[in-house]
Design an enzyme around this catalytic site. Sequence first.
Site, PDB file in Angstrom:
ATOM      1  N   ARG A 259       0.903  -1.160   0.000  1.00 16.58           N
ATOM      2  CA  ARG A 259       0.000   0.000   0.000  1.00 16.58           C
ATOM      3  C   ARG A 259       0.927   1.191   0.000  1.00 16.58           C
ATOM      4  O   ARG A 259       1.541   1.501   1.017  1.00 16.58           O
ATOM      5  CB  ARG A 259      -0.867  -0.057   1.264  1.00 16.58           C
ATOM      6  CG  ARG A 259      -1.990   0.953   1.282  1.00 16.58           C
ATOM      7  CD  ARG A 259      -2.594   1.037   2.678  1.00 16.58           C
ATOM      8  NE  ARG A 259      -1.808   1.868   3.553  1.00 16.58           N
ATOM      9  CZ  ARG A 259      -1.782   1.750   4.885  1.00 16.58           C
ATOM     10  NH1 ARG A 259      -2.489   0.821   5.493  1.00 16.58           N
ATOM     11  NH2 ARG A 259      -1.040   2.552   5.614  1.00 16.58           N
ATOM     12  N   HIS A 263      -3.606   4.573   4.730  1.00 11.05           N
ATOM     13  CA  HIS A 263      -4.755   3.660   4.666  1.00 11.05           C
ATOM     14  C   HIS A 263      -5.906   4.298   3.884  1.00 11.05           C
ATOM     15  O   HIS A 263      -6.472   3.705   2.971  1.00 11.05           O
ATOM     16  CB  HIS A 263      -5.188   3.313   6.087  1.00 11.05           C
ATOM     17  CG  HIS A 263      -6.466   2.549   6.155  1.00 11.05           C
ATOM     18  ND1 HIS A 263      -6.567   1.236   5.756  1.00 11.05           N
ATOM     19  CD2 HIS A 263      -7.711   2.916   6.561  1.00 11.05           C
ATOM     20  CE1 HIS A 263      -7.816   0.830   5.916  1.00 11.05           C
ATOM     21  NE2 HIS A 263      -8.535   1.835   6.393  1.00 11.05           N
ATOM     22  N   TYR A 272       3.013   5.816  11.738  1.00 10.99           N
ATOM     23  CA  TYR A 272       3.256   4.444  12.206  1.00 10.99           C
ATOM     24  C   TYR A 272       4.230   3.647  11.354  1.00 10.99           C
ATOM     25  O   TYR A 272       4.463   2.478  11.625  1.00 10.99           O
ATOM     26  CB  TYR A 272       1.922   3.683  12.349  1.00 10.99           C
ATOM     27  CG  TYR A 272       1.020   3.749  11.122  1.00 10.99           C
ATOM     28  CD1 TYR A 272      -0.043   4.653  11.083  1.00 10.99           C
ATOM     29  CD2 TYR A 272       1.228   2.932  10.019  1.00 10.99           C
ATOM     30  CE1 TYR A 272      -0.873   4.720   9.974  1.00 10.99           C
ATOM     31  CE2 TYR A 272       0.409   2.994   8.906  1.00 10.99           C
ATOM     32  CZ  TYR A 272      -0.646   3.889   8.887  1.00 10.99           C
ATOM     33  OH  TYR A 272      -1.454   3.957   7.785  1.00 10.99           O
TER      34      TYR A 272
HETATM   35  C1  LIG Z   1     -15.712  -5.613  10.953  1.00  8.04           C
HETATM   36  C2  LIG Z   1     -14.848  -4.374  10.879  1.00  8.04           C
HETATM   37  N1  LIG Z   1     -13.987  -4.113  11.877  1.00  8.04           N
HETATM   38  C3  LIG Z   1     -13.198  -3.000  11.797  1.00  8.04           C
HETATM   39  C4  LIG Z   1     -13.293  -2.147  10.743  1.00  8.04           C
HETATM   40  C5  LIG Z   1     -12.400  -0.898  10.671  1.00  8.04           C
HETATM   41  N2  LIG Z   1     -11.388  -1.096   9.617  1.00  8.04           N
HETATM   42  C6  LIG Z   1     -11.520  -0.504   8.428  1.00  8.04           C
HETATM   43  S1  LIG Z   1     -10.269  -0.883   7.392  1.00  8.04           S
HETATM   44  C7  LIG Z   1      -9.519  -1.846   8.546  1.00  8.04           C
HETATM   45  C8  LIG Z   1      -8.207  -2.534   8.249  1.00  8.04           C
HETATM   46  C9  LIG Z   1      -8.326  -3.582   7.198  1.00  8.04           C
HETATM   47  O1  LIG Z   1      -7.053  -4.001   6.804  1.00  8.04           O
HETATM   48  P1  LIG Z   1      -6.844  -5.032   5.633  1.00  8.04           P
HETATM   49  O2  LIG Z   1      -7.870  -6.111   5.734  1.00  8.04           O
HETATM   50  O3  LIG Z   1      -5.434  -5.456   5.686  1.00  8.04           O
HETATM   51  O4  LIG Z   1      -7.165  -4.234   4.306  1.00  8.04           O
HETATM   52  P2  LIG Z   1      -6.484  -2.924   3.684  1.00  8.04           P
HETATM   53  O5  LIG Z   1      -7.183  -1.742   4.281  1.00  8.04           O
HETATM   54  O6  LIG Z   1      -5.031  -2.966   4.014  1.00  8.04           O
HETATM   55  O7  LIG Z   1      -6.745  -3.000   2.237  1.00  8.04           O
HETATM   56  C10 LIG Z   1     -10.257  -1.849   9.726  1.00  8.04           C
HETATM   57  C11 LIG Z   1      -9.859  -2.590  10.936  1.00  8.04           C
HETATM   58  C12 LIG Z   1     -14.227  -2.454   9.729  1.00  8.04           C
HETATM   59  N3  LIG Z   1     -14.356  -1.693   8.642  1.00  8.04           N
HETATM   60  N4  LIG Z   1     -14.971  -3.579   9.818  1.00  8.04           N
END
Ligand SMILES: Cc1ncc(C[n+]2csc(CCOP(=O)(O)OP(=O)(O)O)c2C)c(N)n1
Length: 366
Positions: A259, A263, A272
């Site tokens: 990435r 985020h 971070y």
């Molecule tokens: C069930 C749930 N818990 C927490 C969140 C908050 N949240 C949004 S994005 C994220 C991180 C996801 O990381 P990853 O699966 O590695 O995907 P990336 O964003 O890196 O593409 C979190 C914890 C959410 N959207 N849904």
Amino acid sequence: MAVDLRNFYEEAREEYYQVLTPDGKCRHDDHRIDKQVMMDMFKYMLTCRIFDEKALILQRQGRIGTYASFKGQEACQVGGVLPLRSTDWLFPTYRDHGAMYTHGQTWKQIFLYWMGHMDGSITPEDKKIIPPAVPIATQLLHAVGTAWADKLDGKDNVSLVYFGDGATSEGDFHEALNFAGVYQTPTVFLCQNNGYAISVPFEKQSASKTIAQRGKAYDIEGIRIDGNDIFAVYLTVKRAIEKARKGEGPTLIEAVTTRFGSHTTADDAKKYRDQQAIEKEWAKNEDPLARLRLYLKNNDLLTDSEEKQWTEEMRKEIDEQFKEAENYPRPTVQQMFEHVYKEKTWTIAKQEKEFLQHLGKGGRSS
Ligand SMILES: Cc1ncc(C[n+]2csc(CCOP(=O)(O)OP(=O)(O)O)c2C)c(N)n1
């Protein structure tokens, strides 16, 4: 505080399937990718990069809402969907606009989505693209469900589901893999392991060395690949799709990628991680677009003037798509309550009434 992602890359490089090396050469003679497909890969990745850079600027100008950039993940997104048929299912997340576009969604719709418009979730009639999943990992179960339904109906469609490394710590990931293994559903699980779930680095959320190895627990084939190498992504997903179509069950693919930015536009990656080191390493070895460009140029398949001309055409097209999105009628407050259920439940109707009363008394909608 900042985690050194360089170690992550070093480890990842040792043990994944790679076809196209960072210096634009092929490791295996067996890639056998059609020249036209390679040109499509390049054009899709180029338009993705242009879209993403424009979207970030538009967010800073306040013309679209919060935006999740996918710069660095273009090889996973373009290479993963190119082997799909139009009868197959695609389950993207909030970061997979490149996958959606490559499979037929328009940039205008994708802009509308990021402008908070419900209509941005309308996908083309002739494609089975599910609106992006924001709750992490819920779409994996849906992709097992559609695949299982197709299998029961005797159809040879495949469900391709995208998710991130963070999703693999959710219960839904494990439930989905369990059901897929038990019912041998034609599901292709494509994890883009970009090393971070927002600010949490992979090694802090999981003791598993890889995500691919988790397939073993469910007796599902797990494959780890270089997700910045579009040839490796395309060939691996294509093989997994063909396997699923033949009734030989699901596959878990871990595509190690990057990435590039934060985020979303709502956070700052510098807080971070060592962003400078990541950008340097990325530019040197990991940029998927630069890698394919190098390969095509090494093989006399691409010239600077061709790329320049396509870039101009794509910019124009994306600008026009944004203009259309900006001129689209603004969403109304009521729309929020309209599509929760086919018919409004009394609870939804009550909430709508109360909210409209609140606005009528001068209350804010946000
Ligand atoms: C069930 C749930 N818990 C927490 C969140 C908050 N949240 C949004 S994005 C994220 C991180 C996801 O990381 P990853 O699966 O590695 O995907 P990336 O964003 O890196 O593409 C979190 C914890 C959410 N959207 N849904």
